[in-house]
Design a protein around this motif. Sequence first.
Motif, short mmCIF file in Angstrom:
data_model
loop_
_atom_site.label_atom_id
_atom_site.label_comp_id
_atom_site.label_asym_id
_atom_site.label_seq_id
_atom_site.Cartn_x
_atom_site.Cartn_y
_atom_site.Cartn_z
N PHE A 253 0.74 -1.34 -0.07
CA PHE A 253 -0.02 0.22 -0.03
C PHE A 253 0.99 1.05 -0.09
O PHE A 253 1.91 1.24 0.60
N GLY A 254 0.57 2.26 -0.93
CA GLY A 254 1.37 3.47 -0.89
C GLY A 254 2.45 3.45 -2.26
O GLY A 254 2.96 4.35 -2.25
N ASP A 255 2.93 2.13 -2.80
CA ASP A 255 3.75 1.88 -3.75
C ASP A 255 3.33 3.06 -4.88
O ASP A 255 2.09 3.02 -5.25
N LEU A 256 4.08 3.47 -5.51
CA LEU A 256 3.97 4.20 -6.96
C LEU A 256 4.40 3.15 -8.00
O LEU A 256 5.26 2.44 -8.03
N VAL A 257 3.37 3.13 -9.15
CA VAL A 257 3.19 2.17 -10.28
C VAL A 257 3.17 2.93 -11.31
O VAL A 257 2.55 4.11 -11.57
N TYR A 258 3.64 2.49 -12.64
CA TYR A 258 3.40 3.17 -14.08
C TYR A 258 2.35 2.40 -14.75
O TYR A 258 2.71 0.96 -15.00
N LEU A 259 1.63 2.76 -15.14
CA LEU A 259 0.35 2.05 -16.15
C LEU A 259 0.74 2.32 -17.57
O LEU A 259 0.62 3.61 -17.80
N GLU A 260 1.22 1.49 -18.11
CA GLU A 260 1.60 1.66 -19.44
C GLU A 260 0.60 1.81 -20.48
O GLU A 260 -0.35 0.97 -20.39
N ASP A 261 0.46 2.59 -21.42
CA ASP A 261 -0.50 2.84 -22.47
C ASP A 261 -1.78 3.28 -21.72
O ASP A 261 -2.84 2.77 -22.35
N ILE A 262 -1.65 3.89 -20.69
CA ILE A 262 -3.21 4.22 -20.10
C ILE A 262 -3.10 5.74 -19.93
O ILE A 262 -2.21 6.36 -19.55
N GLN A 263 -4.35 6.32 -20.29
CA GLN A 263 -4.49 7.91 -20.08
C GLN A 263 -5.38 8.15 -19.09
O GLN A 263 -6.26 7.30 -18.62
#
Length: 640
Positions: A253-263
Amino acid sequence: MLLKKSEKVGRSLLLFSFVLLLISVLTADELLAGGSEAIRTNKERLVVTAVKGQVAHSQPSRYYITTWDGRPKMAIGVAGINYTLSLGDPVFGWAAADQVTVGVATEGVGEDRFRQAWLVYPAIGNEVRVLSGAARGARGIVIGKFGSYVLIHFDREVRFNLAIGDELQVKAEGLGLELDGFPEVFIHSLSPSVLEKIGLQVKEGKLEVPVVKKIPAEIIGSGPGAGSLYGHFSIQTCYPPDIKKYGLEELRFGDLVYLEDIQCDYGKGYYKGAGTVGVVVSGPSEISGLGIGVTPILSSRSGKLTFRIDPGSNLTRHLGLSLPSARPFALQAPASTGNQKPQKKAAAATYFGPIRTNKDQLLTVAVEGVVQPPSIRNYSVTYDGKPKLGLGTSSINYNVTFGDSTYGWAEGDHVEPDVTIQGRDHQNPMETALAILACIGNEAVVVSGEARGSKGIYIGRHAGSNDKVWFPAEVKEKLALHDRVLVKARGVGLKILGFEDVRVNKISPEALEKIGIVVEGNQLVVPVVAEVPGYLMGSGIGGQGIEAIDYDIQTTCPEAIERFNLKKLRLGDIVAIRDHYDYYGRGRYEGAVTIGVIIHGFSDYAGHGPGVNPILSALPGRIKVRTDPNANLARILGLQ
């Protein structure tokens, strides 16, 4: 001596002037490359305002939910005051939990506009003050948004003093926040103070964000189709192998993640080349299409946002909070296959030919709706920031009929063909008998008004309220709004003999038999107009049940529209959705195939597009498709 000193002063002045000149021409890239201290924003121009909310009740399931593989589950953990979990805790491993939220869940109070303000205004990092109850005067901090809740971190002692309904006030700052030099990067639900602490850098003209993991679009579930200012995306956890493949069991909980090909700029959706950064705020789910909740905070469609892997990029660090003490951790049910045993290979059948069904065992019952008037609202914003009226839902559509194009109608959006009816036997149209029992191909009869006695065909259901019926043009001319239409509902419980493991949904046995499906060994061969990858499915994905809802093929990414030739889709086209298993809900399963029927038109709103009613779905190896440009139910049923 004086001359030498004068020369030294002159050289110093020249050097100082040169340094000033260098500073004056520094680009945003050069300022940011050194670290977050150099970030420049418009924070001094932001409006800071107070909004009021309250501590929300817990929302356990009121009955056993059905998991993606058909198991009953008592699900807890959404909303309320969570005494157990804090930022930094693992998202997996909590007994009976499903989408468990971290911290204290809160909701707006008063009129709808005030409740909406509570969802929109707060930003991660904003200060929260308790206004009532035993914890009055205590301070907390906003840590995310999940669905219709704002999540708040309070120290452990404060949480134990809080009560349901305690009033809270947020000093909201963040709406309108921009980064100098990066107008293409949208900032949502994030305060300037936290933005400056994340550790942004600029590499080759792109804004680089430290994240714990990259998440591919293929495993994004619910979220597309919703607005961008609150709510969340789901990282699907209904296909167990994805958990290990993408390291989801390591998330906290609280982790930053990168969502690829998502606007997530003017709305949420798929867009090739886009990127969105979010914060993990809820745990996994065993419901189709749902999973680990992520609050979006940064997004760009123009490729200006990128990432670097940093295992420590967690809100605990960015907010200056201490990590929780180590807890025992064991990956539980979501990482297993539950009770769903691997499907055994069926023995090669001796029968090759048309399908056979249990149609003689089906019930036929009467359900009813009324012709639904249209509604209209002011301009809405498209995926790329343009205003649009969005015409074409509900009412009697005199010039768009089943079999026509999904694309190209003036100011049209989600255009529905023919006649829209709506059930009235329940307050929620999704829970009416019409919504649940009517099947494509069922006979419909007008039972009131000038067109009384006229017959049509039920052709599908759109979203939460609109059921569609085809009538001949001359009947449409006689129909009036609020006329009653009876549908002879038949199809619920339909099975294909020898393929009882294949889900059949929302189609009459007569329509199913006319499609031209044949049995070849242990496979059903289904004719389709097109195949669509599962990652293009947007609004409507996720959740239990498939009878009363459709979900959309997203048509807000130009690259995808071109690549998959989506403009050629017609109302009534039969399509295959790859890697989706829609048996107990709508969601991902690698290798599975879902067959559906297009029931409404294109959309320019992020996450939306032509709607699909699933009619068949199976685990890998049971459905084989063949391309047939004539695989359209309007043609098959003789309506065009």
